[in-house]
Scaffold this active site. Structure first.
Site, PDB file in Angstrom:
ATOM      1  N   SER A 150      52.595  19.225  67.350  1.00  0.00           N
ATOM      2  CA  SER A 150      52.657  20.157  66.239  1.00  0.00           C
ATOM      3  C   SER A 150      51.321  20.235  65.512  1.00  0.00           C
ATOM      4  CB  SER A 150      53.804  19.750  65.307  1.00  0.00           C
ATOM      5  OG  SER A 150      54.131  20.779  64.412  1.00  0.00           O
ATOM      6  N   ASP A 186      61.690  27.267  68.792  1.00  0.00           N
ATOM      7  CA  ASP A 186      60.558  26.807  67.997  1.00  0.00           C
ATOM      8  C   ASP A 186      59.721  28.016  67.579  1.00  0.00           C
ATOM      9  OD1 ASP A 186      58.269  25.610  66.958  1.00  0.00           O
ATOM     10  OD2 ASP A 186      57.822  24.444  68.757  1.00  0.00           O
ATOM     11  N   HIS A 191      61.782  22.088  68.395  1.00  0.00           N
ATOM     12  CA  HIS A 191      60.578  21.487  67.846  1.00  0.00           C
ATOM     13  C   HIS A 191      60.905  20.094  67.312  1.00  0.00           C
ATOM     14  CE1 HIS A 191      56.494  21.910  66.101  1.00  0.00           C
ATOM     15  NE2 HIS A 191      56.949  21.000  65.265  1.00  0.00           N
TER      16      HIS A 191
END
Length: 339
Positions: free
Chosen positions: A161, A258, A288
């Site tokens: 991320s 996501d 995610h």
């Protein structure tokens, strides 16, 4: 709507039943506490490693905490390849402890050394603090390679991320000679474009039932890069780099559930078009954040094994001089040693 892995669906169901609130519903401090609690509930058992050592690097904002892991089964005297890892959490959440279990797994999967970096967090330290700390950590590790018993010609970067964002930026800075060059980048559902303009932002909203939505990403980005002009710079949005040519080879992992899905896939496509060796691993049934949920999501282990194999293969290629990657410590020192 994409399909959902049953383990991921169970995680979301448990969160809903527990009354979990979105991060943007509270303050940054409340978001951090909720994030840490959520990680604790889904962590796998800790993997034993040969060494786990806390250390630090000098940084612009003071010492940067780091944690070094050497894989079990490696000799204490062996000079190992190194994987520099940056945790996710929207540049606001997370630390060495929230990703400790993951970094242990990665160390075993790649059979080498992993160094996790605890960069400064927003909103107290907005952009470019995280990039500055990442750059300082990478430069320090190269300078201290002999003492740390790592091979400075075989350093990879990666993260999940927001950590994937930092890794992608450092990889391009190394290509440009502003930092030590790295030989591989592992980008796990990375943030690549802070404009929040892709179709997956419109698909994955609060109505999707997932924990990271368009609103959550806006919360993160507004705190990390409050000046909209900063979001246009490729140090914030690496997809805006003029070219990706000669970037390090990459493994880019994306998930359909996501909001970051489309920008990650587009980055992999652009790497491919630029002639960079790239493997895209797209999971149409995952969410995610799943990579830190090895205690409840069964597919995490095999995926980390695959990532470890990719790292080992790239390090083998570099060691054998089979491509144009740098082969000596001198060749990977930055043009600007103060970077």
């Amino acid at each position: 709507m994409p399909t959902m892995h049953p383990d991921a669906a169970a995680v979301l169901k448990a969160g809903k039943e527990a009354g979990k609130q979105p991060y943007e519903a509270g303050t940054p401090a409340q978001a951090r506490a909720g994030y840490a609690a959520g990680r604790a509930a889904t962590l796998p058992a800790l993997v034993e490693v040969a060494q786990c050592l806390d250390l630090s690097a000098p940084g612009k904002g003071g010492p940067i905490p780091m944690r070094l892991y050497r894989a079990a089964g490696t000799s204490a005297d062996a000079v190992l390849p190194c994987f520099l890892y940056f945790h996710g959490g929207g540049w606001m959440l997370g630390d060495l402890d929230t990703h400790d279990a993951l970094c242990r797994q990665l160390a075993q999967a790649c059979r080498a050394c992993v160094i996790a970096v605890d960069y400064r967090l927003a909103p107290e330290h907005p952009y470019p603090a995280a990039i500055e700390d990442g750059a300082a950590a990478l430069s320090h590790i190269v300078r201290e390679a002999e003492r740390l018993r790592i091979d400075p010609s075989r350093i990879a970067v990666g993260g999940d991320s927001a950590g994937g964002n930092i890794a992608a930026v450092l990889a391009l800075m190394g290509r440009d000679g502003d930092l030590p060059a790295t030989v591989f980048q592992l980008l796990i559902y990375p943030v690549i474009d802070l404009s929040m303009s892709t179709d997956s932002y419109r698909r994955v909203t609060v109505d999707s039932g997932v924990s990271l939505t368009d609103a959550t990403m806006r919360f993160f980005i507004d705190h990390y890069a409050p000046d909209a002009a900063d979001r246009q710079h490729w140090h914030a949005s690496p997809i805006r780099a003029a070219t990706l040519k000669d970037a390090p080879p990459a493994l880019v992992l994306t998930c359909a559930n996501d909001p970051l899905c489309d920008e990650g896939r587009e980055y992999a496509r652009r790497l491919d078009q630029a002639g960079v060796p790239v493997t895209e691993l797209h999971l149409n049934d995952q969410i995610h954040g799943f990579i830190t949920m090895g205690g409840v999501v069964g597919s995490v282990g095999p995926i980390l094994d695959f990532a470890g194999a990719m790292l080992r293969d790239r390090w083998r290629i570099c060691a054998q001089g089979l491509d144009a990657q740098p082969s000596t410590a001198a060749s990977i020192l930055p043009n600007n040693p103060s970077a």
